[in-house]
Design an enzyme around this catalytic site. Structure first.
Site, short mmCIF file in Angstrom:
data_model
loop_
_atom_site.label_atom_id
_atom_site.label_comp_id
_atom_site.label_asym_id
_atom_site.label_seq_id
_atom_site.Cartn_x
_atom_site.Cartn_y
_atom_site.Cartn_z
N CYS A 15 9.09 -65.95 27.09
CA CYS A 15 9.81 -64.71 26.81
C CYS A 15 9.24 -63.60 27.71
CB CYS A 15 9.69 -64.33 25.34
SG CYS A 15 8.06 -63.75 24.85
N CYS A 18 5.67 -62.46 26.93
CA CYS A 18 4.65 -63.42 27.35
C CYS A 18 4.45 -63.37 28.86
CB CYS A 18 5.03 -64.84 26.90
SG CYS A 18 4.64 -65.12 25.16
N CYS A 84 10.43 -69.01 22.56
CA CYS A 84 9.49 -68.96 23.68
C CYS A 84 8.47 -70.10 23.59
CB CYS A 84 8.78 -67.61 23.68
SG CYS A 84 7.40 -67.51 24.81
N CYS A 87 4.66 -68.19 22.97
CA CYS A 87 4.27 -67.49 21.73
C CYS A 87 4.98 -68.05 20.51
CB CYS A 87 4.53 -65.99 21.87
SG CYS A 87 6.27 -65.57 21.99
N ASP A 327 -31.85 -56.81 -25.63
CA ASP A 327 -31.47 -57.97 -26.42
C ASP A 327 -30.25 -57.65 -27.27
OD1 ASP A 327 -33.47 -59.46 -25.36
OD2 ASP A 327 -34.90 -59.04 -26.98
ZN ZN Z 1 6.66 -65.40 24.16
#
Ligand code: ZN
Length: 525
Positions: A15, A18, A84, A87, A327
């Site tokens: 893409c 990327c 893509c 990614c 206690d």
């Molecule tokens: Zn991508």
């Protein structure tokens, strides 16, 4: 060069975002679709833009089919835009309303009142592997690229870009400030995965059979299973590009499906409340008391205080700690025993002083007359250590109702006042021997005072070093505490009732009276 690279990466199915990462871009502004379209318009209009951006813009513009791959997954499918290969759709959908809504809804459902949030992202295991493979192919084709740093930082940059695009959009949706680049108290953690992730990762780890077998033996290192990010990373760093290319002669295939959200979790850092408590019951343990599986007493100081608070704070759990304990049959009087409660994953963290008062009253009312708390306040985590520090150095004050088998002369009781800093040897009391190791410890009784009630009953006031076993000091525990009150008075003594009075504390006193008068004064003006 960028144009050729872009064309290659686009051709194998990356893409546009990327592609920018492979080209070495990491500044967030390059990755928003607005910037991208502005850039294109500017180029089309012949406006002067930064030369680098210009080349980038035009190369992207010529290689991308508009911005079809920016739109959301469902639209993607309809338009047959491929997921893509690098990614797995993460960067393609980071401006999709569908994705943002899903994440915002997860935060909304939790109903946290935090004002800001940070964002964490975990990736499908196969994703770093795919990126590695693409780099190997890219470098085979363009051998003179100088990209070590870009390659090394790729996964980190991808995460940063995703966060920087998604964070502000969620922020608008949920009306909380997005804090980037650091972890804040309220964190949204997004775990993503991919349907083919496991299968793809398995192919990778099976490459080296010997290593795989070795790792199967390293059960501690790979305790969460062999398929971990670390394992993938280790395997990739061990196999050189040459071998990778030999085994995988083609770049990663175009996935049929995109990533999915495996888990979306909201977590808030713990909230710490501190205060003091008084206990007015002789049948109430400090914490839930179990002998084997059987519960003794149906309530405890801890539950009476923490349960109503937990409900108001809407926390997942709590951890109660106090400066010492008394206690079950000992009342706790005086200024009250300091306590700190850690509330884990609190959904409500914003309180004003008035609400703190309301919370405190809630506890006091719901606990009946058994427990009362005061000075309830929020403290920092670092201040919680004060609770335990110096616990041993503190002096404790006690008041005990005592009984003697023989008549005791008032003068004998009066003489007790002359005793100062009496050092006791206390062997672990019989009553706690089942849970404490046998030892002899020295404790100091700083001062003693007694008031006669009648011949055999008297009231005893003690100032002692914290940790002194008071009951044992009175009755002697079959000679295990020496000296003891019996040996001093020459009579067998026993204790009927004991109160502890806590005097000092690190917890600030909240002056409700002054606060009220100050407020009344402002109203009067
Ligand atoms: Zn991508």
């Amino acid at each position: 060069m960028e144009s050729e690279l872009t064309s290659y990466l686009s051709g194998i199915g990356c893409c546009w975002r990327c592609i920018l990462v492979y080209l070495g871009y990491s500044k967030q502004e390059y990755f928003s679709s607005n910037h991208h379209s502005n850039l294109e318009t500017e180029i089309l209009n012949g406006e002067t833009v930064d030369m680098k951006e210009k080349t980038l813009g035009s190369s992207l513009a010529s290689n991308m089919t508009n911005k079809m791959d920016i739109i959301s997954a469902s639209v993607c499918k309809k338009l047959r835009v491929s997921v893509c290969i690098s990614c797995l759709g993460l960067l393609q959908t980071c401006e999709s309303t569908e994705v943002i809504k899903k994440l915002s809804d997860a935060v909304r459902e939790g109903d946290f009142d935090a004002k800001s949030f940070s964002l964490g992202l975990s990736l499908p295991l196969s994703l770093p592997f795919r990126i590695h493979l693409i780099w190997a192919h890219l470098l085979k084709k363009f051998s003179d690229l100088q990209v070590e740093e870009t390659r090394r930082n790729h996964v980190g940059v991808l995460k940063d870009i995703w966060r920087s695009l998604v964070g502000p959009q969620i922020s608008l949706d949920i009306d909380k400030e997005y804090v980037s680049g650091q972890l804040v108290d309220f964190n949204l953690v997004v775990q993503t995965d991919h349907p083919d992730s496991e299968e793809e990762s398995l192919i990778l780890v099976k490459i080296d059979d010997q290593k795989l077998k070795l790792r199967q033996k390293q059960t501690r290192k790979y305790s969460e299973g062999l398929l971990t990010n670390q394992f993938i990373k280790d395997t990739l760093s061990e196999i050189g590009d040459e071998k990778v290319l030999h085994i995988f002669p083609d770049p990663p295939s175009v996935p049929n499906e995109q990533f999915f959200f495996k888990q979306i979790t909201c977590t808030h850092a713990s909230l710490y409340l501190a205060g003091r408590y008084n206990k007015y019951s002789r049948t109430l343990p400090q914490t839930p008391w179990f002998v084997s599986e059987d519960r003794r007493f149906n309530s405890s100081v801890q539950e009476l205080i923490c349960e109503p608070l937990k409900k108001s704070i809407r926390s997942e759990g709590y951890k109660f700690s106090s400066s010492g304990r008394e206690d079950v049959d000992v009342r706790c009087l005086g200024r009250g025993r300091p306590f700190v409660i850690e509330f884990t994953n609190p959904h409500r963290i914003h309180f004003d002083d008035d609400f703190m008062q309301v919370l405190q009253e809630e506890v006091n009312i719901s606990s009946g007359d058994l427990v009362r708390i005061k000075d309830l306040q929020i403290i920092n985590k670092k201040d919680t250590s004060n609770l335990k520090e110096g616990e041993d150095e503190k002096t404790k004050s006690y008041c005990a109702l005592c009984f003697s088998t023989k008549s005791i002369q008032p003068e004998a009781l009066e003489n007790l006042q002359t005793i100062k800093d009496l050092v006791l040897d206390q062997m672990t009391p019989l009553r706690v021997l089942h849970r404490r190791p046998l030892s002899v410890r020295k404790r100091v009784v700083h001062s003693i005072r007694a008031e006669s009630i009648d011949e055999k009953f008297f009231r005893l006031f003690l100032n002692t070093q914290a940790g002194t076993y008071i009951k044992e000091f009175v009755h002697g525990d079959f000679g295990r505490t020496t000296p003891n009150l019996g040996s001093i008075l020459g009579a067998k003594c026993d204790i009927i009732a004991l109160d502890v009075e806590v005097k000092k504390s690190f917890i600030a006193v909240i002056d409700v009276y002054n606060k009220c008068t100050a407020r009344l004064a402002t109203i009067a003006k």
